[in-house]
Scaffold this motif. Structure first.
Motif, PDB file in Angstrom:
ATOM      1  N   ALA A  29       0.822  -1.220   0.000  1.00  0.00           N
ATOM      2  CA  ALA A  29       0.000   0.000   0.000  1.00  0.00           C
ATOM      3  C   ALA A  29       0.854   1.268   0.000  1.00  0.00           C
ATOM      4  N   ASN A  30       2.172   1.106  -0.113  1.00  0.00           N
ATOM      5  CA  ASN A  30       3.086   2.252  -0.140  1.00  0.00           C
ATOM      6  C   ASN A  30       3.012   3.065   1.157  1.00  0.00           C
ATOM      7  N   MET A  31       2.812   2.372   2.260  1.00  0.00           N
ATOM      8  CA  MET A  31       2.769   3.075   3.542  1.00  0.00           C
ATOM      9  C   MET A  31       4.096   2.966   4.274  1.00  0.00           C
ATOM     10  N   ILE A  32       4.864   1.923   3.994  1.00  0.00           N
ATOM     11  CA  ILE A  32       6.204   1.812   4.585  1.00  0.00           C
ATOM     12  C   ILE A  32       7.183   1.321   3.519  1.00  0.00           C
ATOM     13  N   ARG A  33       8.439   1.717   3.688  1.00  0.00           N
ATOM     14  CA  ARG A  33       9.511   1.255   2.808  1.00  0.00           C
ATOM     15  C   ARG A  33      10.736   0.994   3.670  1.00  0.00           C
ATOM     16  N   GLN A  34      11.358  -0.162   3.466  1.00  0.00           N
ATOM     17  CA  GLN A  34      12.541  -0.452   4.256  1.00  0.00           C
ATOM     18  C   GLN A  34      13.776   0.168   3.603  1.00  0.00           C
ATOM     19  N   GLU A  35      14.602   0.804   4.444  1.00  0.00           N
ATOM     20  CA  GLU A  35      15.844   1.407   3.962  1.00  0.00           C
ATOM     21  C   GLU A  35      16.995   0.428   4.169  1.00  0.00           C
ATOM     22  N   PRO A  43       6.230   6.726   3.660  1.00  0.00           N
ATOM     23  CA  PRO A  43       5.635   7.618   2.657  1.00  0.00           C
ATOM     24  C   PRO A  43       4.369   8.266   3.217  1.00  0.00           C
ATOM     25  N   LYS A  44       3.810   9.162   2.456  1.00  0.00           N
ATOM     26  CA  LYS A  44       2.746  10.048   2.959  1.00  0.00           C
ATOM     27  C   LYS A  44       1.619   9.335   3.706  1.00  0.00           C
ATOM     28  N   LEU A  45       1.025   8.321   3.084  1.00  0.00           N
ATOM     29  CA  LEU A  45      -0.136   7.691   3.733  1.00  0.00           C
ATOM     30  C   LEU A  45       0.265   7.026   5.039  1.00  0.00           C
ATOM     31  N   GLY A  46       1.412   6.358   5.043  1.00  0.00           N
ATOM     32  CA  GLY A  46       1.870   5.676   6.250  1.00  0.00           C
ATOM     33  C   GLY A  46       2.130   6.661   7.365  1.00  0.00           C
TER      34      GLY A  46
END
Ligand code: ATP
Ligand code: MG
Length: 592
Positions: A29-35, A43-46
């Motif tokens: 859902a593009n709410m988290i991204r692992q670095e 990201p914005k929604l998360g």
């Protein structure tokens, strides 16, 4: 908010290392991204949902007059050396140096810094009681960061600290936080259990965990429906089964070739497992991590050792103990790997589970290759240097309070509260003056909520095969207005009109006005889980739309005005999650 102007990169595939549905969905859902391992971007929604959870926490903390402050993430090592945690905390503590070689840490929790702040700023009984909190990133160099936001190395935590004059007042402060936590997790829409917990390395006397129920949780909970007992497996007391009354037999060494496990021996000798004694060997380490003591533990053959109870009994931090290599320990302690028994051991601390006290005619290792001993009696043949409950309560065992069989569930620990007592105030000399000018240490409590872990726990409990189903209280937006054909002026204008009207009423709206196929838009809306969907399509010319809740299958066609009114009414009802307070007790609701 218009999606045509906002970055949203949803994914069809979840990352290959994701096991939990909640982890997969948050990434998709593009709410988290692992670095990097255990380090996440939002990201914005998360990030909107993170802020929603934070806001709920903030409101409930403010409600109990806990004062919000903000502390640095970096702490000088001296503070941690004062309390000894610099040495005791273990490899999770993230240590750094400045350019001059001075030691610092990245906060894993903040008892030291808050105690330091209080000893510098407060001094009189007149200012008591008070409590402080902040919502801040925390750092723990976890050995295995995993499960998305559930176990990360940088995470967002609310931590609060209470300062009181007496132990009774500490209890009041503790219960206030306890009830505030009930409200926080209720408002987030979580199905949770409150369980008694071990204090762990933080120390102190009493603790509760708040666990969101989930088969994937890492917190094991034992509970009794009969009397309400509920505890983590580390903490759960065990009642000792009374020893069978028998006449003591003399000891006898018997040949038991190749029987290295309890099951092997008991099968070979045709004995019930409860008549056997199991041995477990450990090495402890000192603060420089040099080997210190040999420890041999004995529990009944059918029991499991509880490591938390063992380290508590030895009064050492959990990372100062390791399973021993029995072959190396043999020559030192007189034991023989696989055949270790309690009689004749030397150079070791013997820890005996309390249930073995009074047992007679048991079978134990004979400290001789391929041999066991029968007729082993506690007291006559051996004793423990430490005798206490070191066994694990297991599903089906009798409840230590009422005797009914206990049940087992797993949960995600979303919060934990502790009565610290005088541990930090005494070691850091944080005192207040009473009416007579005499100094006393503060009675302290500390209270943590994993904000980022809570966000994922909500998803773990609220999703289906299409995506997330956010409760309104923590949804990134309340309403998504999906435009079927974005090139169609009529549709677009109606969608923007709905957006304007809802926003004017305080409802949070995102409009999917991207130039995408309707299927893509519907899939994304389901995946990101916005609770209310208003679809603007070919009936736009008549001012009509479809109204659908993410949690329901059916939609209704109605006028845009009706849909606006319905959405507004639902947000009014459920938007802050307080409508779920109907499930809470009067005592909780009145706690202030
Ligand atoms: P755990 O037993 O899961 O390692 P903990 O008992 O060490 O957690 P606390 O010191 O009680 O954690 O911290 C307070 C809260 O912070 C926890 O209840 C949890 O919600 C959250 N938390 C702790 N460690 C992590 C982590 N590595 N990643 C995300 N959240 C965490
Ligand atoms: Mg905890």
């Amino acid at each position: 908010m218009r999606l045509s102007k906002t970055h949203l990169k949803t994914l069809r595939e979840a990352p290959s290392d994701a096991v939990l549905e909640s982890h997969k969905l948050l990434v998709r859902a593009n709410m988290i991204r692992q670095e990097a391992a255990g380090l996440y971007m939002f990201p914005k929604l998360g990030y909107r949902t993170i802020r929603k959870v934070e806001q709920i926490v903030r409101e409930e903390m403010d409600y109990i007059d806990c004062q919000e402050v903000y502390m640095p993430h970096v702490n000088p090592a001296e503070l941690w050396q004062e309390t000894g945690r610099w040495y005791a905390y273990g490899p999770e503590l993230w240590r750094i140096k400045d350019r001059n070689g001075n030691d610092f840490i990245l906060n894993p929790t903040c008892e030291e810094m808050f105690t330091d702040f209080v000893r510098k700023e407060w001094s009189s009984y007149k200012e008591l009681p008070f409590s402080l909190y902040h919502i801040q990133f925390k750092y723990r160099d976890e050995s295995r960061p995993r499960y998305g936001l559930l176990r990360t190395r940088e995470f967002i935590m609310k931590d609060a600290y209470s300062f009181d004059a007496t132990e009774e007042d500490l209890h009041t402060a503790y219960m206030r936080q306890y009830h505030a936590y009930e409200k926080v997790f209720t408002r987030c829409g979580l199905d949770y259990r409150i369980v008694e917990a071990d204090n762990g390395p933080i120390g102190g006397s009493k603790s509760h965990e708040f666990s969101a129920l989930s088969d994937w949780g890492e917190s094991d909970i034992l509970y009794c429906d009969e009397c309400g007992m509920a505890a983590t497996v580390e903490r759960a007391e065990c009642s000792d089964e009374a020893p069978v009354k028998e006449e003591m037999q003399p000891t006898e060494v018997v040949f038991t070739p190749g029987t290295k496990t309890i099951e092997d021996v008991c099968n070979y000798l045709k004995l019930p497992v409860e008549k056997s004694i199991k041995a477990l060997m450990f090495t402890t380490y000192d603060t420089d991590l040099n080997p210190k003591d040999n420890v041999v533990c004995f529990v009944r053959g059918d029991r499991q050792l509880n490591m938390t109870k063992l380290v508590n009994a030895l009064d050492i931090p959990a990372h100062y103990i390791e399973f021993a290599d029995e072959d190396i320990m043999g020559p030192i302690t007189g034991s023989v790997a696989g055949f270790t028994g309690p009689i004749g051991l030397k150079n070791c601390i013997v820890v005996v589970d309390s249930e073995l006290v009074g047992t007679v005619n048991m079978c134990a290792g004979a400290n001789k290759e391929d041999h066991h001993m029968l007729g082993v009696c506690y007291g006559r043949d051996y004793k423990g240097d430490i005798v206490t409950d070191i066994k694990e309560l297991q599903e089906g065992d009798p409840c230590p309070h009422c005797g009914k069989p206990v049940k087992f569930r797993r949960g995600i620990e979303v919060g934990q509260i502790f009565k610290l007592g005088l541990k930090y105030s005494e070691s850091m000399n944080a005192t207040f003056k009473d009416e007579n000018g005499e100094d006393h240490p503060y009675w302290m409590g500390c209270y943590g909520i994993g904000v980022s872990r809570t966000m994922q726990a909500v998803v773990e409990q609220h999703h289906d095969d299409k995506g997330i189903i956010w409760p309104l209280s923590v949804a990134p937006y309340h309403v998504i207005v999906t435009v079927i054909k974005s090139q169609d002026e009529t549709q677009l204008n109606l969608a923007y009109d709905i957006e304007k009207k809802l926003e004017a009423m305080g409802v949070e709206v995102m409009v999917d006005d991207r130039d995408e196929r309707p299927g893509v838009k519907f899939n994304d809306a389901d995946l990101i889980g916005i609770p209310i969907r208003i679809t603007v399509g070919k009936l736009a010319g008549e001012g009509k739309v479809e109204y659908k809740l993410r949690r329901e299958d059916d939609h209704e066609v109605m006028s845009a005005e009706e849909a606006i009114a319905k959405a507004k009414a639902l947000v009014d009802l459920e938007g802050d999650g307080r409508y779920l307070f109907k499930n809470l007790s009067e005592e909780t609701l009145n706690a202030h």
